[in-house]
Design a protein around this motif. Structure first.
Motif, PDB file in Angstrom:
ATOM      1  N   MET A  78       0.821  -1.215   0.000  1.00 48.20           N
ATOM      2  CA  MET A  78       0.000   0.000   0.000  1.00 48.20           C
ATOM      3  C   MET A  78       0.847   1.254   0.000  1.00 48.20           C
ATOM      4  N   GLN A  79       2.139   1.117   0.357  1.00 50.78           N
ATOM      5  CA  GLN A  79       3.032   2.268   0.367  1.00 50.78           C
ATOM      6  C   GLN A  79       3.999   2.236  -0.818  1.00 50.78           C
ATOM      7  N   GLY A  80       3.536   1.629  -1.903  1.00 49.19           N
ATOM      8  CA  GLY A  80       4.266   1.729  -3.159  1.00 49.19           C
ATOM      9  C   GLY A  80       5.177   0.582  -3.491  1.00 49.19           C
ATOM     10  N   GLY A  81       5.194  -0.476  -2.654  1.00 50.97           N
ATOM     11  CA  GLY A  81       6.061  -1.616  -2.916  1.00 50.97           C
ATOM     12  C   GLY A  81       5.452  -2.605  -3.887  1.00 50.97           C
ATOM     13  N   PRO A  82       6.184  -3.668  -4.207  1.00 50.82           N
ATOM     14  CA  PRO A  82       5.693  -4.686  -5.139  1.00 50.82           C
ATOM     15  C   PRO A  82       4.648  -5.568  -4.494  1.00 50.82           C
ATOM     16  N   PRO A  83       3.981  -6.410  -5.283  1.00 54.41           N
ATOM     17  CA  PRO A  83       3.024  -7.361  -4.712  1.00 54.41           C
ATOM     18  C   PRO A  83       3.676  -8.210  -3.630  1.00 54.41           C
ATOM     19  N   PRO A  84       2.983  -8.445  -2.519  1.00 52.96           N
ATOM     20  CA  PRO A  84       3.590  -9.159  -1.384  1.00 52.96           C
ATOM     21  C   PRO A  84       4.142 -10.524  -1.734  1.00 52.96           C
ATOM     22  N   GLN A  85       3.438 -11.255  -2.608  1.00 53.85           N
ATOM     23  CA  GLN A  85       3.873 -12.617  -2.899  1.00 53.85           C
ATOM     24  C   GLN A  85       5.253 -12.647  -3.547  1.00 53.85           C
ATOM     25  N   GLU A  86       5.624 -11.598  -4.264  1.00 55.07           N
ATOM     26  CA  GLU A  86       6.936 -11.575  -4.905  1.00 55.07           C
ATOM     27  C   GLU A  86       8.049 -11.610  -3.859  1.00 55.07           C
ATOM     28  N   ILE A  87       7.858 -10.853  -2.778  1.00 49.92           N
ATOM     29  CA  ILE A  87       8.867 -10.799  -1.726  1.00 49.92           C
ATOM     30  C   ILE A  87       8.790 -12.038  -0.839  1.00 49.92           C
ATOM     31  N   PHE A  88       7.594 -12.392  -0.420  1.00 48.26           N
ATOM     32  CA  PHE A  88       7.448 -13.490   0.535  1.00 48.26           C
ATOM     33  C   PHE A  88       7.901 -14.813  -0.061  1.00 48.26           C
ATOM     34  N   ASP A  89       7.495 -15.098  -1.274  1.00 45.48           N
ATOM     35  CA  ASP A  89       7.793 -16.405  -1.850  1.00 45.48           C
ATOM     36  C   ASP A  89       9.286 -16.615  -2.066  1.00 45.48           C
ATOM     37  N   ARG A  90      10.031 -15.555  -2.358  1.00 50.19           N
ATOM     38  CA  ARG A  90      11.465 -15.726  -2.552  1.00 50.19           C
ATOM     39  C   ARG A  90      12.254 -15.629  -1.249  1.00 50.19           C
ATOM     40  N   THR A  91      11.605 -15.089  -0.209  1.00 52.47           N
ATOM     41  CA  THR A  91      12.302 -14.891   1.064  1.00 52.47           C
ATOM     42  C   THR A  91      11.954 -15.970   2.081  1.00 52.47           C
ATOM     43  N   ALA A  92      10.718 -16.418   2.073  1.00 58.40           N
ATOM     44  CA  ALA A  92      10.252 -17.399   3.058  1.00 58.40           C
ATOM     45  C   ALA A  92       9.590 -18.576   2.350  1.00 58.40           C
ATOM     46  N   GLY A  93      10.173 -18.987   1.270  1.00 64.55           N
ATOM     47  CA  GLY A  93       9.583 -20.048   0.459  1.00 64.55           C
ATOM     48  C   GLY A  93       9.507 -21.394   1.145  1.00 64.55           C
ATOM     49  N   ASP A  94      10.269 -21.566   2.231  1.00 58.61           N
ATOM     50  CA  ASP A  94      10.235 -22.849   2.928  1.00 58.61           C
ATOM     51  C   ASP A  94       9.169 -22.894   4.014  1.00 58.61           C
ATOM     52  N   ALA A  95       8.401 -21.825   4.182  1.00 60.72           N
ATOM     53  CA  ALA A  95       7.334 -21.816   5.186  1.00 60.72           C
ATOM     54  C   ALA A  95       6.209 -22.751   4.770  1.00 60.72           C
ATOM     55  N   ASP A  96       5.526 -23.331   5.753  1.00 58.18           N
ATOM     56  CA  ASP A  96       4.390 -24.213   5.486  1.00 58.18           C
ATOM     57  C   ASP A  96       3.342 -23.431   4.705  1.00 58.18           C
ATOM     58  N   PRO A  97       3.059 -23.781   3.455  1.00 52.89           N
ATOM     59  CA  PRO A  97       2.166 -22.976   2.628  1.00 52.89           C
ATOM     60  C   PRO A  97       0.752 -22.870   3.185  1.00 52.89           C
ATOM     61  N   GLU A  98       0.245 -23.938   3.787  1.00 54.82           N
ATOM     62  CA  GLU A  98      -1.111 -23.877   4.333  1.00 54.82           C
ATOM     63  C   GLU A  98      -1.156 -22.976   5.559  1.00 54.82           C
ATOM     64  N   ALA A  99      -0.150 -23.065   6.401  1.00 55.24           N
ATOM     65  CA  ALA A  99      -0.108 -22.189   7.574  1.00 55.24           C
ATOM     66  C   ALA A  99      -0.044 -20.731   7.152  1.00 55.24           C
TER      67      ALA A  99
END
Length: 322
Positions: free
Chosen positions: A249-270
């Protein structure tokens, strides 16, 4: 980067002159020098004083103070911040608490001064990379948790039931005017999804719980994370997930772009379940009445709700009605 505009994260700050004289005296006594200059700092939602102090001997410090008005809950929040800040290990990139003062309904926290600035808005790509790296390192530093704190299931109880509350309001006759049409169509499914947030938020990391741009300071040596009243224990990826809707909301990229490359090993369902609960919290809260002394909080929550919901549609849209 997106050019999305966002409401400011700013409360109505109390001037230093309006803080009781006994706090002025307690601060000066503790620091051992009189205050020569007090400059109010913008940013953050607290209606209290937030002041950088310049002392007569040239040293600096930072003080925040709040009384029982205009928001009676704020003093308790400051007391929690005092407890947590005093217990944080030295390796945590946060300002050190020097002292706290509590009397007559007023609470004041005295911190070491941080010579830094908040991130550029809208988000600069390089600064965002540094901020994300800092959040990841913070989770590594605080795993396992170095201090006793409530688990997420306890700390967030009563907050992560937004979709279920909206479903109950609908059943009681609320027409849910203004609610996103996709959310209206899928309200029961969203309520069911968020209901598993307690198991999904289990973990062993001490979390800040409220990382946004206005709680980050860029310094010559790195990124400091400030304002620690909400700390609880949960999954290492929680702070990153909770931060990213505000980044978008403050001008950054879509959240999934950052999260998926940074925390890709997190339990996807959780992750999906916690994101559903987070989105429901923002959406439901953003529909609430304005809070005393916090005129921009609801618009900020509504904007976070929109970006969190858009992210949730990416993660869970395949299991929902179109």
């Amino acid at each position: 980067m997106s050019d999305v505009s966002a409401p400011p994260a700013a409360g109505v700050r109390l001037p230093w002159q309006a803080v009781p004289s006994w706090i002025h005296e307690a601060v000066e006594d503790h620091l051992g020098a009189p205050v020569a200059e007090a400059v109010t700092q913008a940013g953050g939602f607290s209606p209290g004083a937030a002041v950088r102090l310049l002392l007569a001997d040239g040293r600096r410090a930072f003080v925040k103070a709040i009384g029982p008005e205009p928001n009676p809950e704020s003093a308790g929040i400051y007391r929690a911040e005092a407890r947590i800040s005093a217990a944080l290990p030295a390796e945590v990139p946060a300002p050190r608490l020097l002292a706290s003062f509590d009397a007559d309904g007023w609470v004041a926290l005295l911190f070491e001064d941080v010579d830094g600035r908040m991130p550029t808005m809208p988000w600069d790509a390089g600064e965002l990379t540094l901020a994300v790296e800092a959040v990841v390192r913070l989770a590594e530093t605080l795993t396992p948790s170095p201090l006793a704190a409530p688990p997420a299931a306890e700390a967030l109880a009563g907050m992560f039931d937004g979709w279920r509350s909206l479903a109950a309001a609908r059943d009681a006759g609320d027409d849910l005017a203004g609610l996103d049409p996709w959310a209206v169509r899928n309200l029961d499914a969203l309520a069911a999804l968020e209901s598993g947030w307690a198991w999904a938020s289990e973990g062993g990391t001490l979390l800040h719980g409220d990382i946004r741009a206005d709680n980050l300071l860029f310094t010559a040596t790195g990124v400091k994370v400030v304002d620690w009243p909400w700390a609880f224990i949960g999954p290492a990826w929680f702070d990153l997930l909770a931060m990213l809707p505000s980044v978008r909301m403050q001008g950054g990229p879509p959240p999934q772009e950052i999260f998926d490359r940074t925390a890709g090993d997190a339990d996807p369902e959780a992750v999906t379940v916690v994101l559903a609960a987070l989105a429901g919290f923002y959406v439901r809260s953003g529909r609430g009445p304005e809070l005393p002394g916090l005129p921009t909080l609801r618009p900020f929550q509504r904007a976070q709700g929109e970006t969190a919901l858009a992210w949730l549609r990416v993660r869970a849209g395949h299991r929902m009605a179109r």
